[in-house]
Design an enzyme around this catalytic site. Structure first.
Site, PDB file in Angstrom:
ATOM      1  N   CYS A 185      -3.634   1.975   6.643  1.00 56.02           N
ATOM      2  CA  CYS A 185      -4.077   1.386   7.920  1.00 56.02           C
ATOM      3  C   CYS A 185      -4.524   2.557   8.851  1.00 56.02           C
ATOM      4  O   CYS A 185      -5.237   2.560   9.682  1.00 56.02           O
ATOM      5  CB  CYS A 185      -2.839   1.021   8.475  1.00 56.02           C
ATOM      6  SG  CYS A 185      -2.216  -0.641   7.914  1.00 56.02           S
ATOM      7  N   GLY A 201       1.584  -4.950   7.518  1.00 53.37           N
ATOM      8  CA  GLY A 201       0.932  -5.862   6.853  1.00 53.37           C
ATOM      9  C   GLY A 201      -0.318  -5.976   7.722  1.00 53.37           C
ATOM     10  O   GLY A 201      -0.685  -5.143   8.752  1.00 53.37           O
ATOM     11  N   SER A 202      -1.123  -7.285   7.346  1.00 56.49           N
ATOM     12  CA  SER A 202      -2.409  -7.440   8.104  1.00 56.49           C
ATOM     13  C   SER A 202      -2.107  -8.176   9.271  1.00 56.49           C
ATOM     14  O   SER A 202      -1.022  -8.688   9.746  1.00 56.49           O
ATOM     15  CB  SER A 202      -3.106  -8.643   7.172  1.00 56.49           C
ATOM     16  OG  SER A 202      -2.279 -10.031   7.372  1.00 56.49           O
ATOM     17  N   THR A 203      -2.956  -8.001  10.319  1.00 58.48           N
ATOM     18  CA  THR A 203      -2.783  -8.569  11.881  1.00 58.48           C
ATOM     19  C   THR A 203      -2.629 -10.105  11.671  1.00 58.48           C
ATOM     20  O   THR A 203      -1.833 -10.461  12.410  1.00 58.48           O
ATOM     21  CB  THR A 203      -4.223  -8.107  12.540  1.00 58.48           C
ATOM     22  OG1 THR A 203      -3.911  -6.767  12.565  1.00 58.48           O
ATOM     23  CG2 THR A 203      -3.830  -8.701  13.900  1.00 58.48           C
ATOM     24  N   GLU A 242       7.793   3.092  15.274  1.00 63.21           N
ATOM     25  CA  GLU A 242       8.759   3.466  14.226  1.00 63.21           C
ATOM     26  C   GLU A 242       8.601   4.937  14.064  1.00 63.21           C
ATOM     27  O   GLU A 242       8.089   5.657  14.797  1.00 63.21           O
ATOM     28  CB  GLU A 242       8.253   2.707  12.794  1.00 63.21           C
ATOM     29  CG  GLU A 242       8.332   1.198  12.814  1.00 63.21           C
ATOM     30  CD  GLU A 242       7.669   0.739  11.496  1.00 63.21           C
ATOM     31  OE1 GLU A 242       8.407   0.181  10.509  1.00 63.21           O
ATOM     32  OE2 GLU A 242       6.430   0.808  11.200  1.00 63.21           O
ATOM     33  N   ASN A 300       0.956  -1.264   0.099  1.00 70.04           N
ATOM     34  CA  ASN A 300       0.008  -0.026   0.050  1.00 70.04           C
ATOM     35  C   ASN A 300       0.818   1.265   0.085  1.00 70.04           C
ATOM     36  O   ASN A 300       0.425   2.195  -0.683  1.00 70.04           O
ATOM     37  CB  ASN A 300      -1.142  -0.011   1.120  1.00 70.04           C
ATOM     38  CG  ASN A 300      -0.389   0.148   2.584  1.00 70.04           C
ATOM     39  OD1 ASN A 300       0.603  -0.619   2.747  1.00 70.04           O
ATOM     40  ND2 ASN A 300      -0.994   0.735   3.250  1.00 70.04           N
ATOM     41  N   GLY A 338       0.703 -10.765  10.769  1.00 69.38           N
ATOM     42  CA  GLY A 338       1.823 -10.335  11.740  1.00 69.38           C
ATOM     43  C   GLY A 338       1.720 -11.328  12.785  1.00 69.38           C
ATOM     44  O   GLY A 338       2.602 -11.622  13.565  1.00 69.38           O
TER      45      GLY A 338
END
Length: 456
Positions: free
Chosen positions: A266, A210-212, A435, A134, A215
């Site tokens: 997100c 990325g996606s949960t 981050e 994305n 993850g």
């Protein structure tokens, strides 16, 4: 035994194949880690000023190629040209910002009896960065730039659908003078290259966006080796509009709060919570604002929203919106491309799938609330906690609600979530760690404590 394979890269606006890229195998990952470990030892031993100088040179080379990188992003990701230029510029800015931290990455002197106690911050070694489709460029840089600045080597695995800008950045790094093997890009399938990177004993940390669901899988695999992880996962962010807010400004800003990058963000404010006493006025303003969004060719300077990334993503978004759903809708092109119109669903149950699950497309829901307590309840009624916005003229309310909403990044009278100079990350199922910001480099270091006795 590893088997060679290829990745096809499609233009999401036309569905044309624009490139075919070799996919990395487990053997390729193993070889890359071996190269990275050699390069990292020399890099960590280099003078901090020399590392900083090379990172600034890397930033300067990226700056010279911003337009090239942006055009590549338009083709492989379908991003609007304005967004793509910002993304390339964000890579440049983050490299510059991280370079400034190299010589400030200092430990501490701690008062103790009988001697001197100091802490040293030492690099972890080889970092695996797994970037999403994305925001391929900036999110790749979020892990790469501070990791390099802290003295580590980086192996970046871009998403299968968007490897081209990552490969070009690796080339620019070499052009800037970064050592061979220090920053490598390995395009490949998650189940092959990504899995090999996560499980490799020579990789000290994984940074994943990325996606949960994925993850959690990565976190479980890293647990077996007590491998460090930073996870930036899903979101279902609220846009809370109180009746005392500037309703005109809030309504005008709402469309792009969830339509930026076609909703594939997100941080997208996909749950629009509006105080009931202002609901009718807000909706009167929101309808025309949605209809006016320009959806089309992402290379056109006037375009505000482009296509979704893939047929799979288009089908996923469609599954959340019934044909007869009550909604405010914008327009979208017909013909080739993965297009879905801007959509705001109304009259939904607050627990409907579209109201609580991450759609990851240009779809939002609008829900009324009664008072401050009700707004907070609705805002927190999700497993995610990444971002959100609060619209009010009451400073006290803004602070109260900011403290009460369980999310890592909040904006008041704004939808701005991300700056390279401030920390970013989520609560709950939205991730682990932070981050960006002034402490980004320390996330890629070990703290070593050293006591020096001064007793005779």
């Amino acid at each position: 035994m590893s088997t060679a394979y290829e990745l096809q890269v499609l233009n999401p606006a036309t569905e044309d194949v624009i490139a075919v890229v070799a996919g990395a195998t487990a053997a390729d990952v193993d070889a890359a880690v071996a190269r990275a470990r050699v390069a990292q030892r020399d890099w960590a031993a280099a003078a901090p000023a020399d590392r900083a100088r090379l990172l600034r040179r890397f930033a300067a080379v990226v700056d010279q190629h911003v337009e090239e990188l942006a055009q590549l992003e338009v083709q492989e990701a379908g991003h609007t040209i304005g967004n793509a230029r910002w993304e390339a510029g964000n890579v440049r800015d983050l490299l510059d910002f991280s370079a400034g931290g190299v010589e400030r990455l200092s430990g501490r002197q701690i008062p103790v009896a009988g001697g001197l106690d100091i802490t040293l911050l030492e690099p972890l070694g080889v970092i695996g960065v797994i970037a999403p489709w994305n925001f391929p460029m900036p999110i790749a840089a979020w892990g790469t730039a501070p990791a390099l600045a802290a003295g580590n080597a980086v192996i970046l695995k871009p998403a299968e659908t968007t490897p081209l800008t990552a490969l070009r950045l690796a080339g620019l790094a070499l052009e800037a003078g970064l050592p061979e093997g220090l920053f490598q890009v390995l395009p490949g399938a998650g189940a092959i290259a990504g899995n090999a990177l996560v499980e490799h004993p020579g990789v000290a940390k994984i940074v994943f966006t990325g996606s949960t669901r994925v993850g959690k899988q990565i976190m479980a695999k890293c647990a077996d080796r007590v491998k460090r992880v930073t996870l930036e996962l899903g979101g279902k962010s609220p846009n809370i509009v109180f009746a005392d807010a500037d309703i005109e400004a809030a309504a005008a800003a709402t469309p792009m709060s969830f339509l930026d990058n076609s909703g594939q963000d997100c941080c997208a404010r996909t749950r629009i919570l509006v105080q009931r006493t202002a609901y009718d006025r807000f909706m009167e303003l929101l309808g025309p604002a949605i209809e006016e969004i320009v959806v089309g060719d992402p290379a056109d300077e006037k375009t505000q929203m482009g296509p979704l990334i893939s047929r799979v993503q288009l089908d996923r978004v469609r599954s959340y919106v019934a044909d007869d759903a009550a909604a405010l809708r914008g327009g979208a092109p017909d013909g080739p491309g993965f297009w879905f119109p801007p959509t705001v669903l109304t009259g939904l149950d607050p627990e409907a799938p579209a109201a609580v699950e991450e759609v990851f497309g240009p779809v939002a829901v609008v829900l009324p609330f009664e008072d401050e307590a009700d707004a907070i309840r609705l805002a927190n009624a999700t497993e995610y906690g990444l971002s959100g916005s609060i619209w009010t003229r009451d400073v006290g309310r803004a602070l109260r609600v900011s403290r009460a909403v369980a999310a890592g990044n909040l904006s008041v009278n704004s939808h701005s979530s991300v700056r390279h100079s401030t920390p970013f990350g989520g609560y709950k199922q939205s991730g682990l760690g932070r981050e960006l910001g002034p402490d980004a480099l320390t996330a890629f270091t070990e703290t070593k404590n050293v006591f020096i006795s001064t007793e005779a």
